[in-house]
Structure formats: C-alpha cells, structure tokens
Design a protein around this motif. Structure first.
Motif, PDB file in Angstrom:
ATOM      1  N   UNK A 162       0.835  -1.206   0.000  1.00 58.50           N
ATOM      2  CA  UNK A 162       0.000   0.000   0.000  1.00 58.50           C
ATOM      3  C   UNK A 162       0.870   1.257   0.000  1.00 58.50           C
ATOM      4  N   UNK A 163       1.942   1.226   0.774  1.00 62.31           N
ATOM      5  CA  UNK A 163       2.875   2.353   0.800  1.00 62.31           C
ATOM      6  C   UNK A 163       3.451   2.609  -0.592  1.00 62.31           C
ATOM      7  N   UNK A 164       3.898   1.557  -1.248  1.00 59.63           N
ATOM      8  CA  UNK A 164       4.495   1.699  -2.579  1.00 59.63           C
ATOM      9  C   UNK A 164       3.477   2.226  -3.582  1.00 59.63           C
ATOM     10  N   UNK A 165       2.241   1.739  -3.482  1.00 62.61           N
ATOM     11  CA  UNK A 165       1.194   2.203  -4.387  1.00 62.61           C
ATOM     12  C   UNK A 165       0.891   3.682  -4.159  1.00 62.61           C
ATOM     13  N   UNK A 170      -0.031   3.870  -9.571  1.00 68.18           N
ATOM     14  CA  UNK A 170      -0.169   2.685 -10.414  1.00 68.18           C
ATOM     15  C   UNK A 170      -0.533   3.096 -11.839  1.00 68.18           C
ATOM     16  N   UNK A 171       0.009   2.372 -12.812  1.00 64.21           N
ATOM     17  CA  UNK A 171      -0.299   2.585 -14.227  1.00 64.21           C
ATOM     18  C   UNK A 171      -0.538   1.227 -14.869  1.00 64.21           C
ATOM     19  N   UNK A 177       6.839   1.133  -9.810  1.00 58.67           N
ATOM     20  CA  UNK A 177       8.221   0.838  -9.434  1.00 58.67           C
ATOM     21  C   UNK A 177       8.350  -0.677  -9.376  1.00 58.67           C
ATOM     22  N   UNK A 178       9.449  -1.181  -9.880  1.00 57.05           N
ATOM     23  CA  UNK A 178       9.680  -2.630  -9.879  1.00 57.05           C
ATOM     24  C   UNK A 178      10.780  -2.933  -8.869  1.00 57.05           C
ATOM     25  N   UNK A 214       6.654  -7.257 -11.464  1.00 62.07           N
ATOM     26  CA  UNK A 214       5.645  -6.204 -11.344  1.00 62.07           C
ATOM     27  C   UNK A 214       4.493  -6.659 -10.448  1.00 62.07           C
ATOM     28  N   UNK A 215       4.034  -5.740  -9.599  1.00 59.04           N
ATOM     29  CA  UNK A 215       2.917  -6.021  -8.697  1.00 59.04           C
ATOM     30  C   UNK A 215       1.925  -4.870  -8.767  1.00 59.04           C
TER      31      UNK A 215
END
Length: 233
Positions: A162-165, A170-171, A177-178, A214-215
């Motif tokens: 959630x932090x990364x998102x 998101x695209x 970011x990978x 990728x997530x």
C-alpha cells in the motif's frame, strides 16, 4: 561531467528549494548547488561515512537503508522526485546514520551542510518549512514503529505494498516501481521466502496482480479495509 540542473525550471513543486527559490537567501545557495548523476544500483550515501550535505532528488528513485541485526539491510523508506535524502544526518551528527542507493538512473541536487546552515539562519520561511518536514518525518517514523510492533507478517507485506502504491502510483494495473522480492522483504521487515508466500496468497485471493517482478493492487478498497479493521490506516 554532470550537467547542472535548473531550480527555476524544476517541475518538482514539492521540493523545498523549488518552493522558496524566489527568496533572495535561497537564490544564493542555488548558485552553490552541485548536480550529481548516479547509475542504477549505485550507492550515493554510505552509512557511517562523514556527512557532507543533503541530497534533493531532481529525477529518479532511491532506497534509504540502515544496517539492522546481524548486519542485515533494512529499507527505512523510498525516495522519489523532489524528495530529500540524507536529512537524518543533517545537524549535530558527524556521520550518516543511513545509506542510500539509486533504484534507477538518478539525478541529484546536492548542497553542503555549511551552505544550508547559512540559509537556515537567514530565511525564516524556508527554515519553518524545513522544521515542518522534520516533524512530519518523525511522525511517520513513530507511526511505522508502532504499527510494526502489532502487525502480523501478512499485514506488514500488505502495508508495504500500500505504501508503494501510494508513493509511486499505479499505471496499467501495476505499481510504478519494480522491486525485487528481497527489497520488499527488507522494507516489510520479514524474509524473502515469506514475501513470496504472501504475495502468492494475495494473488489467489485476487487482491493483487503480478507479472514477473511487477505487482499491482487489484482491489485497493478491500486491501485498505483489511488494514483499517486493525486501525493501521
């Protein structure tokens, strides 16, 4: 030779230098700025090295790390365009308490500690915003420590995703970011094996989607609801 970046045309409106570039005192330190470019995986701050200034990310992404138990690397935060890196060592510290590594080719604006100390004494509006920045960073760190003490491993991984998102967006379904599963584990405070297992479980539950490294969070509301039920958001 590194090409100098231009603070006046910079599009990073969240950068504190850009925000105050019209201030005469801040204009003076802009003239003393240096630009540094680093390749992906290149470390530009070494933990324990003598402090020589702060870094403002002009373009690119980095991970900020600290050595933990038994010498294991712990990722304490990620940095993006306009973010400050190295501020944990700014002040009375003599060495950097953290390290920083480029996650992709990155361009950095660097200011020496002496230059910044000088403008902090002369530009109250800039100094006030720096103070607010530090207060916000402290609050985030304290909340993270409190949450981590109560979270299960699954919740730590979900919280990290959630932090990364939220940080990178998101695209086309995937977070912008990978990262390796090891990096996610180092940020979530768990092991790579546990991250792989939990990601597989979340995918089966249709909470996330994956393609190679990728997530993406497929069901943000449901994922957020799971964390909110424990008062983590």
């Amino acid at each position: 030779m590194n090409k100098q970046t231009d603070c006046y045309t910079c599009v990073n409106l969240n950068c504190l230098i850009k925000k105050h570039v019209g201030n005469e005192e801040v204009k003076a330190i802009v003239r003393d700025k240096h630009t540094l470019t680093c390749k992906k995986s290149q470390q530009f701050i070494m933990e324990g090295a003598p402090i020589h200034g702060l870094y403002f990310i002009y373009k690119g992404r980095a991970k900020v790390t600290k050595t933990g138990i038994e010498g294991r690397e712990q990722i304490v935060r990620f940095a993006n365009d306009g973010d400050i890196v190295g501020h944990r060592g700014f002040g009375t510290e003599k060495t950097y308490p953290i390290g920083a590594t480029a996650l992709e080719d990155i361009t950095l604006c660097t200011f020496t500690s002496d230059t910044l100390f000088n403008v902090l004494h002369k530009a109250p509006a800039f100094t006030f915003d720096v103070l607010l920045f530090y207060a916000d960073e402290l609050n985030k760190s304290e909340n993270r420590v409190r949450k981590f003490a109560q979270m299960s491993v699954r919740e730590k991984v979900i919280d990290g995703l959630l932090y990364l998102s939220n940080k990178f967006g998101q695209t086309n379904k995937y977070i912008n970011i990978i990262l390796s599963r090891r990096d996610i584990a180092d940020f979530a405070g768990t092991t790579e094996e546990q991250v792989i297992r939990i990601i597989s479980s979340l995918k089966k539950e249709k909470l996330i989607v994956t393609e190679g490294k990728k997530i993406g969070i497929a069901n943000p509301k449901r994922v957020a609801k799971e964390m909110m039920s424990h008062n983590y958001i």
